[in-house]
Design a protein around this motif. Structure first.
Motif, PDB file in Angstrom:
ATOM      1  N   SER A   3       0.214  29.104 -13.053  1.00 26.32           N
ATOM      2  CA  SER A   3      -0.834  27.977 -12.553  1.00 26.32           C
ATOM      3  C   SER A   3      -0.007  26.767 -12.741  1.00 26.32           C
ATOM      4  O   SER A   3       0.790  26.519 -13.788  1.00 26.32           O
ATOM      5  N   SER A   7      -6.962  20.600 -12.111  1.00 23.40           N
ATOM      6  CA  SER A   7      -8.285  20.311 -11.545  1.00 23.40           C
ATOM      7  C   SER A   7      -8.463  19.008 -10.736  1.00 23.40           C
ATOM      8  O   SER A   7      -8.694  18.999  -9.364  1.00 23.40           O
ATOM      9  N   ARG A  79      -5.910  26.992  -4.741  1.00 21.50           N
ATOM     10  CA  ARG A  79      -6.922  27.447  -5.535  1.00 21.50           C
ATOM     11  C   ARG A  79      -6.408  28.535  -6.864  1.00 21.50           C
ATOM     12  O   ARG A  79      -6.600  28.252  -8.092  1.00 21.50           O
ATOM     13  N   VAL A  82      -4.577  26.916  -9.838  1.00 21.02           N
ATOM     14  CA  VAL A  82      -5.166  25.825 -10.393  1.00 21.02           C
ATOM     15  C   VAL A  82      -5.342  26.210 -11.957  1.00 21.02           C
ATOM     16  O   VAL A  82      -5.975  27.338 -12.538  1.00 21.02           O
ATOM     17  N   HIS A  83      -5.016  25.083 -12.966  1.00 23.44           N
ATOM     18  CA  HIS A  83      -5.154  25.677 -14.402  1.00 23.44           C
ATOM     19  C   HIS A  83      -6.757  25.785 -14.598  1.00 23.44           C
ATOM     20  O   HIS A  83      -7.345  24.741 -14.713  1.00 23.44           O
ATOM     21  N   PRO A  84      -6.959  26.790 -15.356  1.00 21.92           N
ATOM     22  CA  PRO A  84      -8.512  26.971 -15.821  1.00 21.92           C
ATOM     23  C   PRO A  84      -8.762  26.056 -17.088  1.00 21.92           C
ATOM     24  O   PRO A  84      -7.644  26.190 -17.646  1.00 21.92           O
ATOM     25  N   ARG A 114     -11.927  26.477 -13.257  1.00 22.05           N
ATOM     26  CA  ARG A 114     -10.978  25.774 -12.611  1.00 22.05           C
ATOM     27  C   ARG A 114     -11.322  24.390 -12.142  1.00 22.05           C
ATOM     28  O   ARG A 114     -10.569  23.750 -11.666  1.00 22.05           O
TER      29      ARG A 114
END
Length: 213
Positions: A3, A7, A79, A82-84, A114
């Motif tokens: 990722s 967000s 998506r 994307v960093h959670p 995310r």
């Protein structure tokens, strides 16, 4: 799959997609559309630091979006990168709120991590709101009273117009006295997260609510 998108960056890209779709629906001049696509690409790339060649290729495909089907496919692919938001455990909450003996761990089962830049939850019994952030220094928590407003206003965290409330936090100074500081923030923390398109307002809020100056 590594990722590389925060967000807030993803939210910004979504907003730019909306502008592109509107342009395609209302502008007939091909030259104008080309210029708009180029500007959009540059604006999105400016939100990132260094990117690998593959990452940049993924991002710049925004110029290929012409309709809702293109947008859905493009965003669903991005998506995945994307960093959670980190998993929140009881020890994390205690670290964020060291002065409190026990803080209930919020349930995030129905929320996609995310979508989160921070987490916020309410203790309706005490009329307190808890906000928790992950910073370079570790977990940071801010607790305060929260009084809902019946009107919309600008949120200090996401800088969007939403239904807000007055968040009042007690700040301990170096002399152990207490200051009360208040800011209007979104009533709905999930909606607030979805509105965040840059981190500066959030960082300014954290600084204002934790500094003893």
């Amino acid at each position: 799959m590594e990722s590389f998108i925060r967000s807030d960056q993803f939210n910004y890209i979504e907003e730019q997609i909306k502008h592109l779709l509107h342009s395609h629906a209302t502008v007939n001049d091909a030259g104008v559309l080309d210029a708009l696509r180029s500007v959009t690409k540059e604006k999105v790339l400016e939100r990132f630091g260094s990117l690998t060649e593959y990452q940049e290729e993924l991002i710049v495909k925004i110029i290929d979006v012409q309709d809702q089907a293109d947008a859905t496919l493009y965003l669903s692919r991005l998506r995945q990168y994307v960093h959670p938001f980190p998993e929140v455990k009881e020890e994390n909450v205690q670290r964020a709120f060291p002065a409190l003996k026990k803080v209930k761990v919020p349930s995030l089962e129905r929320v996609d991590n995310r979508d989160l830049t921070y987490i916020g939850w309410d203790d309706y019994g005490s009329r307190q709101k808890f906000l928790m952030f992950r910073t370079e220094e570790g977990w940071t928590g801010i607790k305060g009273s929260f009084r809902k407003s019946q009107r919309n206003g600008i949120c200090s965290i996401c800088h969007s117009q939403e239904r807000v409330g007055l968040f009042m936090a007690d700040i301990k100074t170096a002399g152990e006295s207490e200051l009360k500081r208040g800011h209007y923030i979104c009533q709905d923390s999930v909606a607030c997260n979805q509105n965040i398109q840059r981190l500066e307002p959030l960082n300014n809020f954290i600084e204002a609510m934790t500094s003893d100056d």
